[in-house]
Design an enzyme around this catalytic site. Structure first.
Site, PDB file in Angstrom:
ATOM      1  N   LYS A 115     -11.474  15.480  -3.237  1.00  0.00           N
ATOM      2  CA  LYS A 115     -12.015  16.301  -4.327  1.00  0.00           C
ATOM      3  C   LYS A 115     -13.227  15.615  -4.950  1.00  0.00           C
ATOM      4  CE  LYS A 115      -8.945  17.471  -7.398  1.00  0.00           C
ATOM      5  NZ  LYS A 115      -8.071  17.519  -8.606  1.00  0.00           N
ATOM      6  N   LYS A 127      -4.920   7.896  -8.877  1.00  0.00           N
ATOM      7  CA  LYS A 127      -4.063   8.723  -9.734  1.00  0.00           C
ATOM      8  C   LYS A 127      -2.962   7.839 -10.297  1.00  0.00           C
ATOM      9  CE  LYS A 127      -3.668  13.070 -10.987  1.00  0.00           C
ATOM     10  NZ  LYS A 127      -4.675  14.151 -11.046  1.00  0.00           N
ATOM     11  N   ASP A 167      -3.817  14.593 -17.099  1.00  0.00           N
ATOM     12  CA  ASP A 167      -3.232  15.494 -16.097  1.00  0.00           C
ATOM     13  C   ASP A 167      -2.030  16.123 -16.813  1.00  0.00           C
ATOM     14  OD1 ASP A 167      -3.513  16.106 -12.979  1.00  0.00           O
ATOM     15  OD2 ASP A 167      -1.378  16.000 -13.369  1.00  0.00           O
TER      16      ASP A 167
HETATM   17  P1  NDP Z   1      -0.632  20.583 -18.889  1.00  0.00           P
HETATM   18  O1  NDP Z   1       0.383  19.569 -19.141  1.00  0.00           O
HETATM   19  O2  NDP Z   1      -1.673  20.847 -19.917  1.00  0.00           O
HETATM   20  O3  NDP Z   1       0.046  21.972 -18.554  1.00  0.00           O
HETATM   21  C1  NDP Z   1       0.925  22.102 -17.492  1.00  0.00           C
HETATM   22  C2  NDP Z   1       1.451  23.517 -17.470  1.00  0.00           C
HETATM   23  O4  NDP Z   1       2.132  23.732 -16.247  1.00  0.00           O
HETATM   24  C3  NDP Z   1       2.453  23.782 -18.568  1.00  0.00           C
HETATM   25  O5  NDP Z   1       2.411  25.125 -18.953  1.00  0.00           O
HETATM   26  C4  NDP Z   1       3.777  23.443 -17.889  1.00  0.00           C
HETATM   27  O6  NDP Z   1       4.901  24.105 -18.424  1.00  0.00           O
HETATM   28  C5  NDP Z   1       3.515  23.935 -16.479  1.00  0.00           C
HETATM   29  N1  NDP Z   1       4.324  23.139 -15.560  1.00  0.00           N
HETATM   30  C6  NDP Z   1       4.233  21.798 -15.357  1.00  0.00           C
HETATM   31  N2  NDP Z   1       5.171  21.396 -14.490  1.00  0.00           N
HETATM   32  C7  NDP Z   1       5.848  22.497 -14.155  1.00  0.00           C
HETATM   33  C8  NDP Z   1       6.920  22.736 -13.283  1.00  0.00           C
HETATM   34  N3  NDP Z   1       7.497  21.728 -12.602  1.00  0.00           N
HETATM   35  N4  NDP Z   1       7.371  24.009 -13.147  1.00  0.00           N
HETATM   36  C9  NDP Z   1       6.789  25.017 -13.839  1.00  0.00           C
HETATM   37  N5  NDP Z   1       5.764  24.843 -14.697  1.00  0.00           N
HETATM   38  C10 NDP Z   1       5.306  23.622 -14.839  1.00  0.00           C
HETATM   39  O7  NDP Z   1      -1.318  20.171 -17.493  1.00  0.00           O
HETATM   40  P2  NDP Z   1      -2.720  20.623 -16.893  1.00  0.00           P
HETATM   41  O8  NDP Z   1      -3.039  22.004 -17.294  1.00  0.00           O
HETATM   42  O9  NDP Z   1      -3.699  19.554 -17.169  1.00  0.00           O
HETATM   43  O10 NDP Z   1      -2.434  20.552 -15.317  1.00  0.00           O
HETATM   44  C11 NDP Z   1      -1.976  21.670 -14.571  1.00  0.00           C
HETATM   45  C12 NDP Z   1      -2.286  21.456 -13.103  1.00  0.00           C
HETATM   46  O11 NDP Z   1      -3.694  21.316 -12.918  1.00  0.00           O
HETATM   47  C13 NDP Z   1      -1.672  20.207 -12.455  1.00  0.00           C
HETATM   48  O12 NDP Z   1      -1.397  20.492 -11.106  1.00  0.00           O
HETATM   49  C14 NDP Z   1      -2.806  19.204 -12.534  1.00  0.00           C
HETATM   50  O13 NDP Z   1      -2.672  18.190 -11.570  1.00  0.00           O
HETATM   51  C15 NDP Z   1      -3.997  20.103 -12.235  1.00  0.00           C
HETATM   52  N6  NDP Z   1      -5.312  19.633 -12.645  1.00  0.00           N
HETATM   53  C16 NDP Z   1      -5.560  19.250 -13.927  1.00  0.00           C
HETATM   54  C17 NDP Z   1      -6.828  18.854 -14.306  1.00  0.00           C
HETATM   55  C18 NDP Z   1      -7.168  18.509 -15.712  1.00  0.00           C
HETATM   56  O14 NDP Z   1      -8.349  18.245 -15.967  1.00  0.00           O
HETATM   57  N7  NDP Z   1      -6.257  18.521 -16.654  1.00  0.00           N
HETATM   58  C19 NDP Z   1      -7.912  18.774 -13.316  1.00  0.00           C
HETATM   59  C20 NDP Z   1      -7.562  19.280 -12.011  1.00  0.00           C
HETATM   60  C21 NDP Z   1      -6.306  19.668 -11.705  1.00  0.00           C
HETATM   61  P3  NDP Z   1       5.991  23.301 -19.310  1.00  0.00           P
HETATM   62  O15 NDP Z   1       5.344  23.143 -20.657  1.00  0.00           O
HETATM   63  O16 NDP Z   1       7.175  24.178 -19.320  1.00  0.00           O
HETATM   64  O17 NDP Z   1       6.222  21.994 -18.626  1.00  0.00           O
HETATM   65  O1  2IT Z   2      -6.536  16.370 -10.843  1.00  0.00           O
HETATM   66  C1  2IT Z   2      -7.585  16.097 -11.445  1.00  0.00           C
HETATM   67  O2  2IT Z   2      -8.692  16.232 -10.909  1.00  0.00           O
HETATM   68  C2  2IT Z   2      -7.486  15.630 -12.832  1.00  0.00           C
HETATM   69  N1  2IT Z   2      -6.388  15.589 -13.373  1.00  0.00           N
HETATM   70  C3  2IT Z   2      -8.714  15.199 -13.567  1.00  0.00           C
HETATM   71  C4  2IT Z   2      -9.109  13.805 -13.178  1.00  0.00           C
HETATM   72  C5  2IT Z   2     -10.220  13.197 -13.989  1.00  0.00           C
HETATM   73  O3  2IT Z   2     -10.451  11.996 -13.774  1.00  0.00           O
HETATM   74  O4  2IT Z   2     -10.864  13.865 -14.801  1.00  0.00           O
END
Ligand code: NDP
Ligand code: 2IT
Length: 447
Positions: A115, A127, A167
């Site tokens: 990525k 990570k 994350d």
């Molecule tokens: P958050 O913690 O902000 O939100 C996660 C969301 O996903 C919550 O609504 C949570 O629900 C739900 N969730 C998490 N685990 C589970 C599960 N096992 N089953 C069902 N629902 C689940 O995380 P992010 O929004 O930051 O991350 C979401 C995804 O995006 C991840 O895969 C992460 O790796 C990816 N990502 C994040 C980035 C970032 O900049 N933050 C960048 C790129 C990718 P609940 O509250 O019930 O746990």
């Molecule tokens: O999965 C991802 O790309 C992230 N959680 C963000 C990583 C970062 O260094 O901003």
């Protein structure tokens, strides 16, 4: 079927990393794409280059003791997997979730390497995280945990070494506590050591929004290749965290209607569109649940406990919660209901079976390592601003993000075409990411 040169490499990965299913899954998907590359450029199969890419440079596992509000000592496990530094310092988020184990962090670090390469920016892949469960913990407990976590992790970090971010379960609050502890231990205001910081203490505008906005830019561009757009489309966004919320915001700006979102308890569906202001209030201010949103919203919104969001008929799906949340059966339902595009906001949210079904049905499919790269790309922009002690405007930063996402899209599309798989963004992303990392690794020798 795997290429005959790649088969033993994959078998070795299985043998050396027993029980790490998500890691196996992520490696398998990339290797599936690499047959076409080594057929064209056999040199990439030499000097154990692919074997080295599959083996993290360093894996750190540590004890994280902390004391809860009742005075009881708690123990969690901390991880940082420094996967690949050919292109720059290790870069990637920290996840706090009870399901976290070494296999989770390794799959995420592996994905992150490709990525980050796709962004075109000078960042390697890494990570980390912990099996700590933030749910139901007080503010004080969260702070003590973050401080204890950083007390060990700090010795492995540095703006030129390894730069974590958020994350699942780690947002600006946790980054703040960890940055504060790092600053205290090192006696340095080293802004570039963490990204996702607050605006008054070294953060970048648009970082909070970046992953969701970026995913929306990517999908809008994908739709454009078929003369389609978000405008007037019904959209499902799973999750209700950072990525989901800002995906919903940008999709709405593009004219799409987000009719459902979810969390681990169930989903809410609302045919007239989710009220994002209210959702933000419930999630970001009150740290509530999707069911709390539905309650506060009243009649129009229906909460379905334990249900599958993918059962809701829609045109576009953006899985933005977690890995393997969309199965082959879900994909079949979405296809039956006429889905035209799927963009992975989360990391590896679609199972291999689901991906296969989407590709076979010619649904536009944006893999996570391309679609959600806007978050880490904007982290790299944050590092740039930190290095130059500068701070850019929202408009300028968002424009850069949009350009990066369009470039990633076009690189994936062109690479897919070049390798005889036009329209297959999975292959395009894997091959383009691999080539950039592999080129640097070859230049740097056997290290
Ligand atoms: P958050 O913690 O902000 O939100 C996660 C969301 O996903 C919550 O609504 C949570 O629900 C739900 N969730 C998490 N685990 C589970 C599960 N096992 N089953 C069902 N629902 C689940 O995380 P992010 O929004 O930051 O991350 C979401 C995804 O995006 C991840 O895969 C992460 O790796 C990816 N990502 C994040 C980035 C970032 O900049 N933050 C960048 C790129 C990718 P609940 O509250 O019930 O746990
Ligand atoms: O999965 C991802 O790309 C992230 N959680 C963000 C990583 C970062 O260094 O901003």
């Amino acid at each position: 079927m795997l290429d005959e040169k790649l088969e033993p490499i994959f078998n070795e990965v299985l043998q050396r990393n027993p029980g790490e299913n998500e890691f196996h899954q992520a490696v398998r998907e990339v290797l599936d794409s690499l047959g076409a590359v080594i057929a064209k450029h056999p040199a990439y199969a030499e000097a154990a280059l692919i074997e080295r890419i599959c083996e993290p440079e360093r894996q750190i596992i540590f004890r994280v003791p902390w004391i809860d509000d009742k005075g009881q000592v708690r123990i969690n496990r901390g991880f940082r997997v420094q996967f690949n530094s050919a292109l720059g310092p290790y870069k990637g988020g920290l996840r706090f979730h009870p399901s976290v184990y070494l296999g989770t962090i390794k799959f995420l670090g592996f994905e992150q390497t490709f990525k980050n390469a796709l962004t075109g920016m000078p960042i390697g892949g890494g990570k980390g995280g912990s099996d700590f469960d933030p749910k139901g913990r007080s503010e004080q407990e969260i702070m003590r945990f973050c401080q204890s976590f950083m007390l060990e992790l700090h010795r492995h970090l540095g703006e030129y070494t390894d730069v974590p971010a958020g994350d699942i379960g780690v947002g600006q609050r946790e980054i703040g506590y960890m940055f504060g502890q790092y600053k205290r231990i090192t006696n340095r205001y080293e802004s570039g050591v963490l990204t996702g910081k607050g605006l008054t203490w070294g953060g970048s505008r648009v970082r909070t929004e970046a992953t969701g906005y970026g995913a929306s830019y990517f999908v809008e561009r994908m739709l454009g290749t078929r003369k389609q757009e978000f405008d007037g489309k019904k959209v499902l966004v799973s999750g209700a965290g950072n990525v989901a919320i800002y995906t919903m915001e940008k999709v709405a700006e593009f004219g799409g209607k987000v009719i459902a979102c979810s969390d681990s308890n169930g989903y809410v569906v609302e045919e007239n569109g989710i009220d994002l202001d209210l959702l933000k209030e419930v999630k970001e201010k009150r740290r509530g649940r999707v069911s709390d949103y539905a309650k506060a919203r009243g009649n129009g919104a229906k909460f379905i406990a334990g249900g599958r969001i993918w059962d809701v008929p829609a045109d576009i799906a953006m899985p933005s919660a977690t890995q393997n949340e969309l199965t082959g059966a879900d994909a079949a339902t979405l296809i039956k209901n006429g889905v035209i595009a799927v963009g992975e906001g989360a990391n590896m949210p679609c199972t291999p079976d689901a991906v296969h079904k989407f590709l076979e049905a010619k649904v536009l499919f944006g893999p996570g390592k391309a679609t959600n790269a806007g978050g880490v790309a904007t982290s790299a922009l944050e590092m740039q601003q930190n290095a130059s002690r500068d701070s850019w405007t929202f408009e300028d930063t968002e424009e850069r993000l949009a350009t990066i996402m369009h470039n990633i899209h076009d690189t994936c599309a062109q690479t897919a075409e070049e390798y005889g798989a036009a329209g297959n963004y999975v292959l395009g992303a894997n091959v383009a990411g691999f080539i950039r990392v592999a080129e640097a690794m070859r230049a740097l020798g056997v290290v």
